[in-house]
Design an enzyme around this catalytic site. Structure first.
Site, PDB file in Angstrom:
ATOM      1  CG  HIS A 117      -1.972   1.125   1.047  1.00 28.47           C
ATOM      2  ND1 HIS A 117      -3.197   0.837   0.472  1.00 28.47           N
ATOM      3  CD2 HIS A 117      -1.808   2.590   1.739  1.00 28.47           C
ATOM      4  CE1 HIS A 117      -3.680   2.198   0.774  1.00 28.47           C
ATOM      5  NE2 HIS A 117      -3.094   2.939   1.190  1.00 28.47           N
ATOM      6  CG  HIS A 119      -0.891   6.386  -2.135  1.00 26.88           C
ATOM      7  ND1 HIS A 119      -2.077   5.720  -2.463  1.00 26.88           N
ATOM      8  CD2 HIS A 119      -0.868   6.199  -0.635  1.00 26.88           C
ATOM      9  CE1 HIS A 119      -2.571   5.331  -1.479  1.00 26.88           C
ATOM     10  NE2 HIS A 119      -2.115   5.620  -0.110  1.00 26.88           N
ATOM     11  NE  ARG A 142      -7.972   3.111  -1.626  1.00 28.67           N
ATOM     12  CZ  ARG A 142      -7.211   4.137  -1.310  1.00 28.67           C
ATOM     13  NH1 ARG A 142      -6.928   5.233  -2.142  1.00 28.67           N
ATOM     14  NH2 ARG A 142      -7.219   4.227  -0.194  1.00 28.67           N
ATOM     15  CG  HIS A 163      -5.771   2.147   6.166  1.00 33.94           C
ATOM     16  ND1 HIS A 163      -4.632   1.892   5.253  1.00 33.94           N
ATOM     17  CD2 HIS A 163      -5.886   3.265   5.442  1.00 33.94           C
ATOM     18  CE1 HIS A 163      -4.070   2.334   4.378  1.00 33.94           C
ATOM     19  NE2 HIS A 163      -4.886   3.570   4.444  1.00 33.94           N
ATOM     20  CG  ASP A 210      -0.706   5.501   4.083  1.00 35.44           C
ATOM     21  OD1 ASP A 210      -1.464   5.413   2.742  1.00 35.44           O
ATOM     22  OD2 ASP A 210      -1.040   6.345   4.895  1.00 35.44           O
TER      23      ASP A 210
HETATM   24  C1  0GY Z   1      -4.571   6.300   2.247  1.00 34.05           C
HETATM   25  C2  0GY Z   1      -5.357   7.251   3.341  1.00 34.05           C
HETATM   26  C3  0GY Z   1      -5.732   8.254   2.958  1.00 34.05           C
HETATM   27  C4  0GY Z   1      -6.112   8.893   1.296  1.00 34.05           C
HETATM   28  C5  0GY Z   1      -6.300   8.207   0.231  1.00 34.05           C
HETATM   29  O1  0GY Z   1      -6.841   8.165  -1.985  1.00 34.05           O
HETATM   30  C6  0GY Z   1      -6.359   8.813  -0.816  1.00 34.05           C
HETATM   31  O2  0GY Z   1      -6.407   9.982  -0.889  1.00 34.05           O
HETATM   32  O3  0GY Z   1      -6.266   6.956   0.203  1.00 34.05           O
HETATM   33  C7  0GY Z   1      -6.415   9.067   3.975  1.00 34.05           C
HETATM   34  O4  0GY Z   1      -6.381  10.304   3.743  1.00 34.05           O
HETATM   35  O5  0GY Z   1      -6.942   8.503   4.906  1.00 34.05           O
HETATM   36  O6  0GY Z   1      -5.000   4.920   2.418  1.00 34.05           O
HETATM   37  O7  0GY Z   1      -3.748   6.611   1.840  1.00 34.05           O
END
Ligand code: 0GY
Length: 289
Positions: free
Chosen positions: A27, A29, A120, A176, A244
């Site tokens: 996980h 990004h 997702r 999470h 994360d």
């Molecule tokens: C995560 C958590 C968050 C954000 C996102 O897609 C996203 O912007 O997932 C969060 O703000 O809790 O999983 O990265």
């Protein structure tokens, strides 16, 4: 004009824990770079650039070999930053996409060719404008072979998510752990409700992630370790781990990624558990072919 958010640690420590060779961060990004991959007009936060080069450098620093790049809401349903990162990874990255529910079969197959293995569904109101369950279900029934669904929701809506999750015909991964309040302890109401969800289907998996989001008592996140270690022990074939990074939207306490990696032996103390968490389980979902 608001300043872009820098949500990651500038100088993360080297973890003391050494992940096994081949370990997967399931996980993480990428953000931009915005000049090449602009953020969505509907984005709820404006991050600073944190592209593939930064992600792969951090991965090396942390001792991981592979990454599952999860589409972040700031890029909406334009998956091109994630796809570009996967294309430049020499096969060491796979992806989870966000799609318009009206996506065509051809576009889904193009995502598969680009390394995507899941879609997702994000239910956090602070991140997305709407989350149409009927449309999500429809698209979940026409995914390419071998894909699964990743769902992000918070503990207060777990009960109302159950019928929706029941109706999904492919494996489900919960981001999470559905954000339980870990300070309630391992037998607190949130963990109990999450365990009941896991009991409802044998193909629901979970990400044992984000002590920084779930344990507001802060690093070293003792409440997280106390609540999550028993879950990993009881469901060793259903747990994934992820950094994360770059920690979307985190402005309160930016976690040290080395410390996040050092949580792994606290939630998965044996080599066998670590192997399942970091290799076997994510490999089944993302590198089956
Ligand atoms: C995560 C958590 C968050 C954000 C996102 O897609 C996203 O912007 O997932 C969060 O703000 O809790 O999983 O990265």
């Amino acid at each position: 004009m608001t300043e872009p958010i820098v949500s990651w640690h500038g100088n993360p420590s080297k973890p003391r824990f050494a992940p096994p060779p081949g370990a997967i961060d399931a996980h993480c990004h990428v953000f931009g770079p915005a000049a090449q991959f602009p953020f969505s007009a509907k984005a709820k936060y404006l991050p600073a650039d944190a592209g593939a080069d930064m992600l792969f450098a951090l991965r090396d620093h942390l001792g991981f070999s592979r990454s599952v790049i999860v589409q972040a809401s700031c890029h909406g349903t334009d998956n091109s930053a994630m796809l570009d990162a996967i294309a430049r990874s020499n096969g060491s990255a796979r992806g989870v996409a966000m799609v318009d529910p009206a996506v065509s079969e051809a576009d889904l197959h193009a995502l598969h060719a680009g390394g995507v293995r899941a879609i997702r569904f994000n239910f956090l109101k602070r991140l997305v404008d709407d989350a149409p369950k009927d449309k999500f279900l429809e698209v979940s029934h026409r995914l390419p072979q071998g894909w699964h669904v990743v769902i992000y929701f918070e503990a207060d809506i777990l009960e109302e998510m159950r019928a929706f999750i029941d109706a999904i015909a492919v494996p489900v991964v919960i981001d999470h752990m559905g954000r339980p309040n870990v300070t309630q302890g391992p037998a607190g109401p949130d963990m109990k409700a999450f365990r009941a969800l896991l009991e409802s289907r044998s193909d629901i998996m979970f990400k044992a992630t984000c002590p920084d989001r779930l344990d507001l008592r802060g690093d070293p996140w003792n409440a997280f370790a106390a609540a999550v270690a028993p879950l990993v022990a009881d469901y060793p074939d259903r747990a994934l781990w992820g950094s994360d990074w770059p920690h979307p939207n985190m402005q309160r306490e930016i976690p040290d990624d080395g410390h996040l990696v050092d949580m792994i032996p606290r939630i998965a103390p044996s080599h066998e558990l670590q192997r399942k968490l970091l290799i076997d389980n994510p490999e089944r979902l993302y590198w089956a072919d």
